[in-house]
Design a protein around this motif. Sequence first.
Motif, PDB file in Angstrom:
ATOM      1  N   HIS A   1      23.370  69.375-102.710  1.00  0.00           N
ATOM      2  CA  HIS A   1      22.463  69.276-101.577  1.00  0.00           C
ATOM      3  C   HIS A   1      22.040  67.821-101.358  1.00  0.00           C
ATOM      4  O   HIS A   1      21.851  67.072-102.300  1.00  0.00           O
ATOM      5  CB  HIS A   1      21.228  70.146-101.825  1.00  0.00           C
TER       6      HIS A   1
ATOM      7  N   GLU B   1      24.995  75.932 -90.409  1.00  0.00           N
ATOM      8  CA  GLU B   1      24.907  75.857 -91.870  1.00  0.00           C
ATOM      9  C   GLU B   1      26.282  75.624 -92.487  1.00  0.00           C
ATOM     10  O   GLU B   1      26.431  74.884 -93.460  1.00  0.00           O
ATOM     11  CB  GLU B   1      24.300  77.159 -92.416  1.00  0.00           C
TER      12      GLU B   1
ATOM     13  N   LYS C   1      24.505  70.540 -96.780  1.00  0.00           N
ATOM     14  CA  LYS C   1      24.423  71.803 -97.527  1.00  0.00           C
ATOM     15  C   LYS C   1      23.034  72.450 -97.439  1.00  0.00           C
ATOM     16  O   LYS C   1      22.574  73.089 -98.385  1.00  0.00           O
ATOM     17  CB  LYS C   1      24.794  71.611 -99.005  1.00  0.00           C
ATOM     18  N   THR C   2      22.349  72.263 -96.352  1.00  0.00           N
ATOM     19  CA  THR C   2      21.002  72.810 -96.203  1.00  0.00           C
ATOM     20  C   THR C   2      21.074  74.309 -95.922  1.00  0.00           C
ATOM     21  O   THR C   2      21.925  74.750 -95.151  1.00  0.00           O
ATOM     22  CB  THR C   2      20.270  72.108 -95.045  1.00  0.00           C
ATOM     23  N   GLU C   3      20.173  75.078 -96.520  1.00  0.00           N
ATOM     24  CA  GLU C   3      20.132  76.526 -96.283  1.00  0.00           C
ATOM     25  C   GLU C   3      19.355  76.782 -94.990  1.00  0.00           C
ATOM     26  O   GLU C   3      18.196  77.200 -94.997  1.00  0.00           O
ATOM     27  CB  GLU C   3      19.502  77.237 -97.474  1.00  0.00           C
TER      28      GLU C   3
ATOM     29  N   HIS D   1      17.871  80.327 -94.074  1.00  0.00           N
ATOM     30  CA  HIS D   1      16.635  80.618 -94.810  1.00  0.00           C
ATOM     31  C   HIS D   1      15.445  79.908 -94.161  1.00  0.00           C
ATOM     32  O   HIS D   1      14.349  80.482 -94.048  1.00  0.00           O
ATOM     33  CB  HIS D   1      16.808  80.167 -96.262  1.00  0.00           C
TER      34      HIS D   1
END
Length: 446
Positions: free
Chosen positions: A370, A421, A427-429, A432
């Motif tokens: 991340h 995404e 690589k951020t969620e 969510h």
Amino acid sequence: MSKTINIKKGYDIRLVGEAAKNVTMIQSAKHAVKPTDFVGLTPKLLVQVGDEVKAGTPIIFNKHDERVVITSPVSGTVEAINRGAKRLLEEIVIKTGTGYQSESFDIKYTPDIDRAKLIELLLKSGLWASIRQRPFSVIANPDDMPRDIYVSAMDTAPLAIDLPFVIKNSLEDFQEGINALKILGNKNVKLGLPHDCTELDSLKNVDITYYKGPHPAGNISVHINKTAPINKGEIIWYAHPQDIIIIGRLCRHGHVDTTITIPVCGSQVKSPQYFTTRKGVCIDTFTDIINTEETNRYISGNVLSGTKISEKGFLGFYENQFTVIPEGNEYEFFGWIKPGLDKPSFSRTFLSRLLPYKKHVANANLHGGHRALVVTGEFEKVFPLDIYPMQLIKACIAENIDDMENLGIYEVDEEDFALPEFIDPSKTEIQHIIREGLDLIRKEMQ
């Protein structure tokens, strides 16, 4: 008169493992209801281990609205009640019995049934949970009158179910379900179909719009945004076509029959194909056709917005697809310098962009850690809604409710951010983050 809307922004991820269109009926020894599938529902148990249940028997209800119950998808015995951290109710497992029995209901459906009576029938049968609302993607409030009811019979996610193929085999039940929605929605029922679909032209009591374009052209949010965007204070209801078929069966025959047809797909499936089973099926039912020689990622749903489950897990209530891909937890030596002909890629980082129609074997490896969220301008290329995705994500991270409202939070669901995404180099969620933003606003409005 129907029309066709051409969606230009988006991206089709072509993967190996598409299900062949031959349908096999299969019976599972276990099914389950997972209360965590229902956003905003506070479950209270109505059964204990060892209780006998029928299809349509209430097993949990919503603490904040006791009219909303979730019922058993099959008949049998409650075998286990599984809890997670802090006694979170995760699964009610039901061992199927011999034969199939359904609860009977004292309310009978007729074409001229009163709207209140129809709502009462759906609530008692547990099928009301199939009807969700925008904004927030929660179970619809029976006291509301929606502006419109949307149905998308077009799924554009990777390896997705071919909905017209499934619907045409249950056309009478689907039509009866549409008729019921017409009563619920004050005649405003809108159906989205693929532009080349001809099997469902005979449907009545529905306003049909055809859509053409790459994923996410089949998403409910896209259909709403392109036809009649949601304004603050408005409520839209929506339901999946297979849930409408189940409602149609209840209307026609008077009993709950949760039979659905799902594709079992992915590169780790030896013979990807369609199966007819019932809601909440245990996925170990399909072990014989899954390659277990290497570590797998089992997904309830599709690879973009589905949920990771164990090899003995259960299909989610709102999912109509089971996907198996390699886990990909091995280290790739000098992977960053390889040409990447075998990796799906939206950017021009890999040479696979020169082969846009090639199908790939994708795994669940992130290929990196991340990083800070970087403004690249790429999200806008795959986001067809008239919304600024990056600004909305930042507003959700900052928990700025005013900005979230001004940037269109009421129009989206987390699945709309699955493609951003996927292409995000940080690589951020993101899904969510959007769900947390939606939950924050929903709690503020209560």
